[in-house]
Design a protein around this motif. Structure first.
Motif, PDB file in Angstrom:
ATOM      1  N   LEU A 117     -29.531  -8.187 -20.765  1.00 36.42           N
ATOM      2  CA  LEU A 117     -30.897  -8.998 -21.218  1.00 36.42           C
ATOM      3  C   LEU A 117     -30.848 -10.364 -20.485  1.00 36.42           C
ATOM      4  O   LEU A 117     -29.920 -11.086 -20.696  1.00 36.42           O
ATOM      5  CB  LEU A 117     -30.782  -9.115 -22.780  1.00 36.42           C
ATOM      6  CG  LEU A 117     -31.773 -10.243 -23.337  1.00 36.42           C
ATOM      7  CD1 LEU A 117     -33.098  -9.567 -23.019  1.00 36.42           C
ATOM      8  CD2 LEU A 117     -31.451 -10.565 -24.785  1.00 36.42           C
ATOM      9  N   ILE A 118     -31.994 -10.581 -20.132  1.00 36.47           N
ATOM     10  CA  ILE A 118     -32.279 -12.175 -19.835  1.00 36.47           C
ATOM     11  C   ILE A 118     -33.831 -12.599 -20.374  1.00 36.47           C
ATOM     12  O   ILE A 118     -34.698 -11.692 -20.692  1.00 36.47           O
ATOM     13  CB  ILE A 118     -32.538 -12.443 -18.323  1.00 36.47           C
ATOM     14  CG1 ILE A 118     -32.651 -13.630 -17.875  1.00 36.47           C
ATOM     15  CG2 ILE A 118     -33.732 -11.320 -17.593  1.00 36.47           C
ATOM     16  CD1 ILE A 118     -32.699 -14.055 -16.336  1.00 36.47           C
ATOM     17  N   VAL A 119     -33.893 -13.635 -21.033  1.00 36.43           N
ATOM     18  CA  VAL A 119     -35.098 -14.158 -21.738  1.00 36.43           C
ATOM     19  C   VAL A 119     -35.392 -15.421 -20.928  1.00 36.43           C
ATOM     20  O   VAL A 119     -34.709 -16.250 -20.536  1.00 36.43           O
ATOM     21  CB  VAL A 119     -34.623 -14.554 -23.203  1.00 36.43           C
ATOM     22  CG1 VAL A 119     -35.944 -15.114 -23.893  1.00 36.43           C
ATOM     23  CG2 VAL A 119     -34.262 -13.479 -24.091  1.00 36.43           C
ATOM     24  N   ALA A 120     -36.737 -15.283 -20.488  1.00 37.17           N
ATOM     25  CA  ALA A 120     -37.034 -16.192 -19.487  1.00 37.17           C
ATOM     26  C   ALA A 120     -38.890 -16.364 -19.628  1.00 37.17           C
ATOM     27  O   ALA A 120     -39.394 -15.300 -20.378  1.00 37.17           O
ATOM     28  CB  ALA A 120     -36.848 -15.799 -18.069  1.00 37.17           C
ATOM     29  N   LYS A 121     -39.248 -17.324 -19.051  1.00 37.19           N
ATOM     30  CA  LYS A 121     -40.740 -17.406 -18.948  1.00 37.19           C
ATOM     31  C   LYS A 121     -41.408 -16.263 -18.358  1.00 37.19           C
ATOM     32  O   LYS A 121     -40.882 -15.493 -17.384  1.00 37.19           O
ATOM     33  CB  LYS A 121     -41.204 -18.740 -18.178  1.00 37.19           C
ATOM     34  CG  LYS A 121     -42.812 -18.913 -18.108  1.00 37.19           C
ATOM     35  CD  LYS A 121     -42.850 -20.138 -18.785  1.00 37.19           C
ATOM     36  CE  LYS A 121     -44.269 -20.592 -18.562  1.00 37.19           C
ATOM     37  NZ  LYS A 121     -45.482 -19.701 -19.243  1.00 37.19           N
ATOM     38  N   SER A 122     -42.507 -15.889 -19.051  1.00 40.03           N
ATOM     39  CA  SER A 122     -43.190 -14.663 -18.866  1.00 40.03           C
ATOM     40  C   SER A 122     -44.344 -15.009 -17.736  1.00 40.03           C
ATOM     41  O   SER A 122     -44.956 -16.118 -17.760  1.00 40.03           O
ATOM     42  CB  SER A 122     -43.910 -13.929 -19.844  1.00 40.03           C
ATOM     43  OG  SER A 122     -44.919 -13.033 -19.714  1.00 40.03           O
ATOM     44  N   SER A 123     -44.642 -14.147 -16.699  1.00 41.09           N
ATOM     45  CA  SER A 123     -45.918 -14.469 -15.961  1.00 41.09           C
ATOM     46  C   SER A 123     -47.131 -13.564 -16.464  1.00 41.09           C
ATOM     47  O   SER A 123     -48.140 -14.067 -15.842  1.00 41.09           O
ATOM     48  CB  SER A 123     -45.507 -13.887 -14.488  1.00 41.09           C
ATOM     49  OG  SER A 123     -45.324 -12.582 -14.289  1.00 41.09           O
ATOM     50  N   SER A 124     -46.904 -13.017 -17.403  1.00 39.10           N
ATOM     51  CA  SER A 124     -48.075 -12.382 -18.002  1.00 39.10           C
ATOM     52  C   SER A 124     -48.144 -12.476 -19.572  1.00 39.10           C
ATOM     53  O   SER A 124     -47.762 -11.673 -20.194  1.00 39.10           O
ATOM     54  CB  SER A 124     -48.244 -10.804 -17.671  1.00 39.10           C
ATOM     55  OG  SER A 124     -46.793 -10.130 -17.865  1.00 39.10           O
ATOM     56  N   PRO A 125     -48.243 -13.836 -20.112  1.00 34.40           N
ATOM     57  CA  PRO A 125     -48.462 -13.911 -21.389  1.00 34.40           C
ATOM     58  C   PRO A 125     -49.357 -12.814 -22.374  1.00 34.40           C
ATOM     59  O   PRO A 125     -49.100 -12.586 -23.596  1.00 34.40           O
ATOM     60  CB  PRO A 125     -49.071 -15.381 -21.693  1.00 34.40           C
ATOM     61  CG  PRO A 125     -48.642 -16.129 -20.154  1.00 34.40           C
ATOM     62  CD  PRO A 125     -48.785 -14.901 -19.415  1.00 34.40           C
ATOM     63  N   TRP A 166     -42.829 -16.336 -23.491  1.00 30.20           N
ATOM     64  CA  TRP A 166     -41.538 -16.202 -23.200  1.00 30.20           C
ATOM     65  C   TRP A 166     -41.103 -14.600 -23.636  1.00 30.20           C
ATOM     66  O   TRP A 166     -41.614 -14.235 -24.618  1.00 30.20           O
ATOM     67  CB  TRP A 166     -40.544 -17.253 -23.791  1.00 30.20           C
ATOM     68  CG  TRP A 166     -40.726 -18.373 -23.196  1.00 30.20           C
ATOM     69  CD1 TRP A 166     -41.697 -19.339 -23.497  1.00 30.20           C
ATOM     70  CD2 TRP A 166     -39.927 -19.016 -22.212  1.00 30.20           C
ATOM     71  NE1 TRP A 166     -41.626 -20.295 -22.577  1.00 30.20           N
ATOM     72  CE2 TRP A 166     -40.438 -20.379 -21.948  1.00 30.20           C
ATOM     73  CE3 TRP A 166     -38.401 -18.715 -21.515  1.00 30.20           C
ATOM     74  CZ2 TRP A 166     -39.717 -21.175 -21.001  1.00 30.20           C
ATOM     75  CZ3 TRP A 166     -38.032 -19.525 -20.729  1.00 30.20           C
ATOM     76  CH2 TRP A 166     -38.731 -20.757 -20.332  1.00 30.20           C
ATOM     77  N   ALA A 167     -40.484 -14.114 -22.692  1.00 32.83           N
ATOM     78  CA  ALA A 167     -40.122 -12.479 -22.995  1.00 32.83           C
ATOM     79  C   ALA A 167     -38.583 -12.230 -22.845  1.00 32.83           C
ATOM     80  O   ALA A 167     -38.028 -12.826 -21.964  1.00 32.83           O
ATOM     81  CB  ALA A 167     -41.183 -11.814 -22.309  1.00 32.83           C
ATOM     82  N   GLY A 168     -38.395 -10.867 -23.290  1.00 28.29           N
ATOM     83  CA  GLY A 168     -36.979 -10.463 -22.896  1.00 28.29           C
ATOM     84  C   GLY A 168     -37.209  -9.383 -21.783  1.00 28.29           C
ATOM     85  O   GLY A 168     -38.030  -8.588 -22.048  1.00 28.29           O
ATOM     86  N   PHE A 169     -36.191  -9.421 -20.903  1.00 29.74           N
ATOM     87  CA  PHE A 169     -36.225  -8.515 -19.830  1.00 29.74           C
ATOM     88  C   PHE A 169     -34.905  -7.619 -19.995  1.00 29.74           C
ATOM     89  O   PHE A 169     -33.811  -8.299 -19.594  1.00 29.74           O
ATOM     90  CB  PHE A 169     -36.516  -9.169 -18.384  1.00 29.74           C
ATOM     91  CG  PHE A 169     -37.673  -9.793 -18.696  1.00 29.74           C
ATOM     92  CD1 PHE A 169     -39.010  -9.264 -18.206  1.00 29.74           C
ATOM     93  CD2 PHE A 169     -37.742 -11.157 -19.043  1.00 29.74           C
ATOM     94  CE1 PHE A 169     -40.153  -9.894 -18.198  1.00 29.74           C
ATOM     95  CE2 PHE A 169     -39.045 -11.822 -19.028  1.00 29.74           C
ATOM     96  CZ  PHE A 169     -40.314 -11.150 -18.558  1.00 29.74           C
ATOM     97  N   TRP A 170     -34.994  -6.236 -20.218  1.00 28.09           N
ATOM     98  CA  TRP A 170     -33.709  -5.595 -20.525  1.00 28.09           C
ATOM     99  C   TRP A 170     -33.359  -4.740 -19.357  1.00 28.09           C
ATOM    100  O   TRP A 170     -34.276  -4.022 -18.674  1.00 28.09           O
ATOM    101  CB  TRP A 170     -33.980  -4.700 -21.763  1.00 28.09           C
ATOM    102  CG  TRP A 170     -34.184  -5.512 -22.954  1.00 28.09           C
ATOM    103  CD1 TRP A 170     -35.335  -5.775 -23.454  1.00 28.09           C
ATOM    104  CD2 TRP A 170     -33.061  -6.130 -23.826  1.00 28.09           C
ATOM    105  NE1 TRP A 170     -34.966  -6.737 -24.657  1.00 28.09           N
ATOM    106  CE2 TRP A 170     -33.648  -6.690 -25.018  1.00 28.09           C
ATOM    107  CE3 TRP A 170     -31.849  -5.560 -23.857  1.00 28.09           C
ATOM    108  CZ2 TRP A 170     -33.223  -7.210 -26.093  1.00 28.09           C
ATOM    109  CZ3 TRP A 170     -31.079  -6.221 -25.022  1.00 28.09           C
ATOM    110  CH2 TRP A 170     -31.624  -7.024 -25.982  1.00 28.09           C
TER     111      TRP A 170
END
Length: 131
Positions: free
Chosen positions: A23-31, A37-41
């Motif tokens: 997992l990485i949690v970071a700024k989203s480019s599509s709010p 901010w979102a999780g990317f699994w």
């Protein structure tokens, strides 16, 4: 940090636990789809996110090496914390250095420590004091 600052995505890929649970949690480019901010699994999503951030322009991570903390949770799991200043222009950010907190969970695979999760959160500005 050096690998991120050099945009060495292949080397960063190797630092992560190869799992759909990474997992990485970071700024989203599509709010509108993910929130601000979102999780990317999983490794494919993490790689896409790191490529997008690297393609946005210079990225400079400057951890405060005087303040990191590491807690061993078990013999093969640890958690680290560090304040960090990040300069990035990804997803509408203005490219000015800003304070963040970085939390990482590590898992030992064989003899190597791998990043299981990386959560980077912005530090909100200090509220004005009401008089």
């Amino acid at each position: 940090m050096e690998l991120a600052n050099r945009h060495d995505i292949n080397a960063l890929h190797e630092m992560f636990w190869q799992s759909p649970s990474a997992l990485i949690v970071a700024k989203s480019s599509s709010p509108s789809l993910e929130g601000n901010w979102a999780g990317f699994w999983g490794n494919e999503e993490i790689d896409r996110k790191l490529h997008a951030i690297a393609a946005s322009g210079p990225v400079v991570l400057q951890p405060d090496f005087s303040r990191p903390k590491v807690v061993g949770l078990t013999h093969d799991v640890a958690e680290s914390y560090a304040p960090i200043t990040i300069t990035v222009s990804y997803a509408g950010q203005d490219g000015a250095p800003k304070p963040f907190l970085m939390f990482m969970n590590w898992i030992k695979i064989g003899k190597k420590w791998k990043i299981a999760s990386e959560i980077i959160l912005p530090v909100p500005p200090t509220p004005a004091v009401k008089e």
